[in-house]
Design an enzyme around this catalytic site. Structure first.
Site, PDB file in Angstrom:
ATOM      1  N   TYR A   1      87.410 -78.997  35.226  1.00 45.00           N
ATOM      2  CA  TYR A   1      87.540 -77.685  34.579  1.00 45.00           C
ATOM      3  C   TYR A   1      86.414 -77.494  33.562  1.00 45.00           C
ATOM      4  O   TYR A   1      85.688 -76.503  33.608  1.00 45.00           O
ATOM      5  CB  TYR A   1      88.924 -77.560  33.922  1.00 45.00           C
ATOM      6  CG  TYR A   1      89.239 -76.151  33.503  1.00 45.00           C
ATOM      7  CD1 TYR A   1      89.406 -75.150  34.456  1.00 45.00           C
ATOM      8  CD2 TYR A   1      89.370 -75.795  32.164  1.00 45.00           C
ATOM      9  CE1 TYR A   1      89.686 -73.838  34.084  1.00 45.00           C
ATOM     10  CE2 TYR A   1      89.659 -74.494  31.786  1.00 45.00           C
ATOM     11  CZ  TYR A   1      89.820 -73.522  32.744  1.00 45.00           C
ATOM     12  OH  TYR A   1      90.092 -72.223  32.379  1.00 45.00           O
TER      13      TYR A   1
ATOM     14  N   SER B   1      85.381 -70.337  29.769  1.00 42.17           N
ATOM     15  CA  SER B   1      86.509 -70.784  28.936  1.00 42.17           C
ATOM     16  C   SER B   1      85.936 -71.524  27.742  1.00 42.17           C
ATOM     17  O   SER B   1      84.823 -72.077  27.824  1.00 42.17           O
ATOM     18  CB  SER B   1      87.401 -71.742  29.746  1.00 42.17           C
ATOM     19  OG  SER B   1      88.297 -72.419  28.894  1.00 42.17           O
TER      20      SER B   1
ATOM     21  N   LYS C   1      83.356 -74.777  33.939  1.00 44.56           N
ATOM     22  CA  LYS C   1      83.308 -73.681  32.966  1.00 44.56           C
ATOM     23  C   LYS C   1      82.015 -73.739  32.140  1.00 44.56           C
ATOM     24  O   LYS C   1      81.523 -72.713  31.677  1.00 44.56           O
ATOM     25  CB  LYS C   1      84.559 -73.706  32.068  1.00 44.56           C
ATOM     26  CG  LYS C   1      85.848 -73.371  32.834  1.00 44.56           C
ATOM     27  CD  LYS C   1      85.783 -71.994  33.476  1.00 44.56           C
ATOM     28  CE  LYS C   1      86.982 -71.644  34.314  1.00 44.56           C
ATOM     29  NZ  LYS C   1      86.908 -70.327  34.959  1.00 44.56           N
TER      30      LYS C   1
END
Ligand code: NDP
Length: 254
Positions: free
Chosen positions: A159, A146, A163
Site C-alpha cells: 500500500y 494517501s 501510494k
C-alpha cells in the site's frame, strides 16, 4: 466564468460507485460536471447512479476492472461513446493490498497491489491523455494517493509503495503535460471511514483521532471540495502537487 464551475466538462471517476470516489462524484455533480463512474459491481454502480441522478446529475456508470488494461480500453471507449469527451479524470479505484511482513508476501499478492493501485492509474491515464492530446483540450488528472505514501505503513508495504509511486507519477506527468494545459495532481487523504477501512481496529481509529489536530476522522463530505477545486480552472496554476487532506494528522507533533 463562475469560479469552480464545471459546466460543460465531463469527469471520469474510477471507483466512483462508493467511498471516496462517490464523494468526489457528488462534488463534481454539484459543480455542474457530467460524470462517468467506473466500478466492477453492477449493483453498486446502479445505486450510485440513482443517487447522483436524483441530485440532478447527467451521469452514467460503466463496468470496469481497472487492473485489466483491455477492460480499461473497453470502458473508456464506452465512456467516450456516451459522453463524447473526458476532460477530468480521477484515478481513484484502489485498495489496501496484502497485509503482513514483506518477506512473507507471495508474488501474486504483490503483483495484485501493483496492478490495483499503480498500473490501473497508468492504464486509465494513458487513455485519457491520448484523447485530450487528440482533441487539443485542456485537462485535469487527479489520483487518490494517501498519507500512507508519505509515512511507513508497516505490514502493508504494498500500500505504502504504490501510494508513493503515484506521487512520483503525478510529478512526472505534470512535467510531461504542462505545455498541453493538462494539470496533474494527487490527493492524499488521511483516514476516512469507507468500505476499505471497515476492518481497521478501534485502537487505530483512536490513534488517528488523537493525532488529528481537528480531533476528527475524515468524512466523505470532506472529500467533495478538493475534487471540485482540482477539477476546475481555479487550480490551473497548480500541477505536480500532492494535497494532504487529513484533518491535520500529518502536522501533529506527537
Ligand atoms: P472503497 O472500498 O469504499 O471504494 C473502492 C472503490 O474502488 C469502489 O468504488 C470499488 O468499486 C472500486 N474498485 C476497487 N477495485 C476495483 C477494480 N479492480 N476495478 C475497478 N474499480 C475498483 O474504498 P475508499 O473509497 O476508501 O478508497 C478509494 C481510494 O482512496 C483508494 O485508492 C484508497 O487507497 C484511497 N484512500 C482511502 C483512504 C481511507 O481511509 N478510506 C485513505 C487514503 C486513501 P467495485 O467494488 O464495484 O469495483
Amino acid at each position: 466564468m463562475e469560479l469552480f464551475s464545471l459546466k460543460g466538462k465531463v469527469a471520469l471517476v474510477t471507483g466512483g460507485n462508493g467511498g471516496i470516489g462517490l464523494a468526489y462524484a457528488r462534488g463534481l455533480v454539484k459543480a455542474g460536471a457530467k460524470v462517468a463512474i467506473w466500478g466492477r459491481n453492477t449493483t453498486k454502480n446502479e445505486v450510485a447512479i440513482k443517487e447522483l441522478t436524483e441530485m440532478g446529475g447527467d451521469v452514467a456508470a460503466f463496468v470496469c476492472d481497472v487492473t485489466d488494461s483491455e477492460k480499461v480500453d473497453t470502458a473508456f471507449a464506452e465512456t467516450m461513446a456516451h459522453f463524447g469527451q473526458v476532460d477530468i479524470c480521477f484515478a481513484n479505484a484502489g485498495g489496501g493490498g496484502p497485509r503482513g511482513m514483506l518477506h512473507q508476501i507471495e508474488d501474486a499478492a504483490w503483483q495484485g497491489v501493483l496492478d490495483l493501485n499503480l498500473n490501473s492509474v497508468v492504464y486509465t491515464y494513458r487513455k485519457v491523455i491520448t484523447q485530450l492530446l487528440e482533441r487539443k483540450a485542456a485537462g485535469k488528472l487527479i489520483v487518490t494517493s494517501s498519507v500512507a505514501g508519505l509515512i511507513g505503513t508497516g505490514f502493508a508495504a504494498g500500500y505504502s509503495t504504490t501510494k508513493s509511486a503515484v506521487i512520483g507519477l503525478t510529478r512526472a506527468l505534470a512535467v510531461e503535460l504542462g505545455r498541453n494545459n493538462i494539470q496533474v495532481n494527487a490527493i492524499l487523504p488521511g483516514y476516512v471511514e469507507t468500505e476499505m477501512s471497515l476492518n481497521t481496529s478501534d485502537a487505530f481509529k483512536a490513534a488517528v483521532v488523537r493525532r488529528s489536530v481537528s480531533g476528527k476522522i475524515g468524512t466523505l463530505a470532506d472529500m467533495e471540495g478538493i475534487a471540485v477545486y482540482l477539477a476546475s480552472s481555479a487550480s490551473n496554476f497548480m500541477t505536480g502537487q500532492s494535497v494532504i487532506l487529513d484533518g491535520g494528522h500529518m502536522v501533529h507533533p506527537m
